[in-house]
Design a protein around this motif. Structure first.
Motif, short mmCIF file in Angstrom:
data_model
loop_
_atom_site.label_atom_id
_atom_site.label_comp_id
_atom_site.label_asym_id
_atom_site.label_seq_id
_atom_site.Cartn_x
_atom_site.Cartn_y
_atom_site.Cartn_z
N ASP A 98 -16.94 1.32 21.47
CA ASP A 98 -16.46 1.35 22.86
C ASP A 98 -17.65 1.02 23.76
O ASP A 98 -18.37 1.92 24.22
N PHE A 99 -17.86 -0.26 24.02
CA PHE A 99 -19.02 -0.67 24.81
C PHE A 99 -18.85 -0.31 26.28
O PHE A 99 -19.84 -0.03 26.97
N ALA A 100 -17.63 -0.30 26.80
CA ALA A 100 -17.40 0.03 28.21
C ALA A 100 -17.79 1.48 28.50
O ALA A 100 -18.44 1.77 29.51
N GLN A 101 -17.40 2.40 27.60
CA GLN A 101 -17.72 3.82 27.79
C GLN A 101 -18.99 4.24 27.06
O GLN A 101 -19.37 5.41 27.12
N ARG A 102 -19.61 3.30 26.36
CA ARG A 102 -20.84 3.56 25.61
C ARG A 102 -20.64 4.70 24.60
O ARG A 102 -21.44 5.62 24.49
N LYS A 103 -19.53 4.56 23.84
CA LYS A 103 -19.20 5.57 22.84
C LYS A 103 -18.95 4.88 21.50
O LYS A 103 -18.59 3.71 21.44
N TYR A 104 -19.11 5.66 20.44
CA TYR A 104 -18.88 5.16 19.09
C TYR A 104 -18.23 6.26 18.27
O TYR A 104 -18.53 7.44 18.46
N LYS A 105 -17.33 5.87 17.36
CA LYS A 105 -16.72 6.85 16.46
C LYS A 105 -16.52 6.19 15.10
O LYS A 105 -16.26 4.98 15.01
N PHE A 106 -16.63 7.01 14.05
CA PHE A 106 -16.40 6.54 12.69
C PHE A 106 -15.31 7.38 12.08
O PHE A 106 -15.36 8.62 12.11
N ILE A 107 -14.27 6.73 11.54
CA ILE A 107 -13.13 7.42 10.94
C ILE A 107 -13.24 7.32 9.42
O ILE A 107 -13.42 6.22 8.88
N VAL A 111 -4.15 1.44 9.42
CA VAL A 111 -5.14 0.88 8.49
C VAL A 111 -4.53 0.78 7.09
O VAL A 111 -4.05 1.79 6.54
N THR A 112 -4.54 -0.42 6.52
CA THR A 112 -4.09 -0.55 5.13
C THR A 112 -5.24 -0.19 4.20
O THR A 112 -6.40 -0.44 4.49
N ASP A 113 -4.89 0.42 3.07
CA ASP A 113 -5.88 0.79 2.06
C ASP A 113 -5.48 0.09 0.77
O ASP A 113 -4.50 0.45 0.12
N SER A 114 -6.24 -0.92 0.39
CA SER A 114 -5.86 -1.77 -0.74
C SER A 114 -5.94 -1.05 -2.07
O SER A 114 -5.24 -1.41 -3.02
N ASP A 115 -6.78 -0.03 -2.19
CA ASP A 115 -6.87 0.75 -3.43
C ASP A 115 -5.87 1.90 -3.46
O ASP A 115 -5.24 2.17 -4.50
N ALA A 116 -5.74 2.62 -2.36
CA ALA A 116 -4.83 3.76 -2.32
C ALA A 116 -3.37 3.32 -2.28
O ALA A 116 -2.47 4.10 -2.63
N GLY A 117 -3.09 2.09 -1.85
CA GLY A 117 -1.72 1.59 -1.79
C GLY A 117 -0.92 2.18 -0.65
O GLY A 117 0.31 2.29 -0.72
N LYS A 118 -1.61 2.55 0.44
CA LYS A 118 -0.96 3.22 1.57
C LYS A 118 -1.41 2.62 2.89
O LYS A 118 -2.34 1.82 2.96
N ILE A 119 -0.71 3.05 3.94
CA ILE A 119 -1.11 2.72 5.31
C ILE A 119 -1.46 4.03 6.00
O ILE A 119 -0.63 4.96 6.05
N PHE A 120 -2.67 4.13 6.53
CA PHE A 120 -3.10 5.34 7.22
C PHE A 120 -2.94 5.15 8.73
O PHE A 120 -3.30 4.10 9.27
N VAL A 121 -2.43 6.18 9.38
CA VAL A 121 -2.20 6.13 10.82
C VAL A 121 -3.07 7.19 11.49
O VAL A 121 -3.09 8.35 11.07
N PHE A 122 -3.77 6.77 12.55
CA PHE A 122 -4.65 7.66 13.30
C PHE A 122 -4.31 7.57 14.79
O PHE A 122 -3.88 6.53 15.28
N GLU A 123 -4.53 8.67 15.49
CA GLU A 123 -4.43 8.65 16.95
C GLU A 123 -5.58 7.82 17.53
O GLU A 123 -6.57 7.55 16.82
N SER A 181 -7.89 8.74 19.30
CA SER A 181 -9.11 9.53 19.18
C SER A 181 -9.72 9.48 17.79
O SER A 181 -10.85 9.90 17.58
N GLY A 182 -8.95 8.99 16.83
CA GLY A 182 -9.40 8.97 15.44
C GLY A 182 -8.82 10.10 14.61
O GLY A 182 -9.06 10.17 13.41
N LYS A 183 -8.03 10.97 15.23
CA LYS A 183 -7.42 12.08 14.50
C LYS A 183 -6.35 11.55 13.55
O LYS A 183 -5.50 10.75 13.93
N TYR A 184 -6.39 12.02 12.31
CA TYR A 184 -5.43 11.58 11.29
C TYR A 184 -4.02 12.06 11.63
O TYR A 184 -3.82 13.20 12.04
N VAL A 185 -3.03 11.17 11.46
CA VAL A 185 -1.63 11.50 11.74
C VAL A 185 -0.83 11.60 10.45
O VAL A 185 -0.21 12.62 10.15
N ARG A 186 -0.85 10.53 9.64
CA ARG A 186 -0.03 10.50 8.44
C ARG A 186 -0.40 9.31 7.58
O ARG A 186 -1.17 8.43 8.01
#
Length: 349
Positions: A101-110, A136-148, A150-155
């Motif tokens: 986030d260059f506008a807010q000068r923030k960074y996050k890693f999920i 986010v698709t995960d080619s090894d796990a065979g799933k799609i991960f959904v995050f808010e 903020s980066g909070k995990y949803v499902r």
């Protein structure tokens, strides 16, 4: 600690090396027909570049406590941007997702590496919906991960009993928030799955083959206006469908002639409706009109501005900023396209 900092200040000033002269800024620009142009703006590769100018006291603390550990891109793959202009990059090499986030000068890693259920192993491709939720698709796990946002995990979509994933190798993903649809390529099944927002399968598009509407290891996909664009990797082309799955046209062929492809990886569309297609092996981005005519290409193998090594991801925002994932160089390169705007052209989003 502050007493220690003050005590060390004279030594720190004395011991600091002489400032280096700033490196000469690389310049790269293409002049195109009709007054159009493509200009290299910058590249970035780490968390530190979100906050490039740290204050005096922060630097002083670094002398005592050591510099902070910044995250770097390891093996970036796919890229997108949300409504706030945050740049979201999947990184299979780091088993996570970077948010710059260059506008807010923030960074996050999920990441979700240590989870006993639904751990994220190899994040592949990324998309956002109208609320900036991250898929986010995960080619090894065979799933799609959904995050808010903020980066909070949803499902996890496609998570079966026992922890297995439904998809054999999910890669490309796009979200149609208006129609409440998720499109995902399953590379090993040679199909595109159409899901509702709860993850229920509504339709599949394609089958194994090399004819119109058939696939051989499809990877990335992109929604552009009414069209769905699919990178049909081992058929060396990009195919276009309408939202119902009806085949419309294809661009590309195998070979070493002008307009041919060898390792297509990603596709995006500018404000004039032209298609940008990354070819990883040649290290170039080829630009076609919708009739399949090659307009121009840029790149080439190397490490300087405008050069790539195994590029993989590509995204063009509504301002015609072109983001290219320069994977083996472990960086994102940013270009600005200036063209003739057309209200009839499909915006890339």
């Amino acid at each position: 600690m502050w007493s220690a900092c003050v005590a060390l200040l004279p030594f720190a000033v004395w011991a600091a090396p002489k400032p280096k002269a700033p490196a000469a800024r690389e310049l790269w620009e293409m002049s195109l027909d009709g007054g159009r142009s493509l200009t290299w703006e910058r590249s970035f590769e780490s968390e530190s570049e979100v906050k490039p100018n740290r204050g005096f006291w922060n630097k002083l603390v670094d002398v005592v406590a050591g510099s902070p550990d910044y995250r770097f891109l390891v093996r970036p793959y796919s890229i997108t941007s949300d409504s706030h202009g945050r740049i979201i990059v999947t990184d299979p090499g780091a088993s996570g997702v970077h948010i710059f986030d260059f506008a807010q000068r923030k960074y996050k890693f999920i990441e979700r590496r240590e989870k006993s259920k639904d751990a994220m192993k190899t994040p592949q491709c990324v998309a956002v919906d109208s609320q900036d939720n991250i898929y986010v698709t995960d080619s090894d796990a065979g799933k799609i991960f959904v995050f808010e946002p903020s980066g909070k995990y949803v499902r996890a979509i496609g998570s079966l009993k026992g922890g297995e994933g439904y998809f054999k190798r999910p890669t490309g993903i796009a979200v149609d928030s208006t129609e409440q649809r998720i499109y995902v390529t399953d590379t090993l099944r040679d199909q595109v799955f159409v899901l509702d927002m709860q993850g229920n399968i509504l339709q599949t598009i394609g089958k194994t083959g090399d004819g119109d509407g058939e696939f051989n290891l499809p990877t990335e996909l992109r929604l552009s206006g009414p069209n769905l664009l699919v990178v049909d990797a081992m058929n060396f082309r990009v195919q276009a469908f309408d939202r119902t799955g009806k085949f419309l046209y294809s661009i590309g062929k195998i070979g070493d002639t002008t307009g041919a492809m060898f390792r297509p990886k990603a596709v995006s569309v500018d404000s004039e409706g032209d298609l940008y297609i990354v070819d990883a092996l040649w290290g170039v981005v080829q630009v076609f009109n919708r009739q399949g005519q090659l307009l121009y290409y840029f790149g080439g193998k190397g490490t300087h501005a405008g050069e790539f090594q195994l590029p993989s991801g590509l995204f063009i925002n509504h301002d015609d900023k072109v983001y290219v994932v320069d994977s083996f160089n472990r960086r994102i390169q940013v270009f600005q396209y200036v063209g003739v705007k057309s209200s009839a052209a499909g915006a890339a989003k």
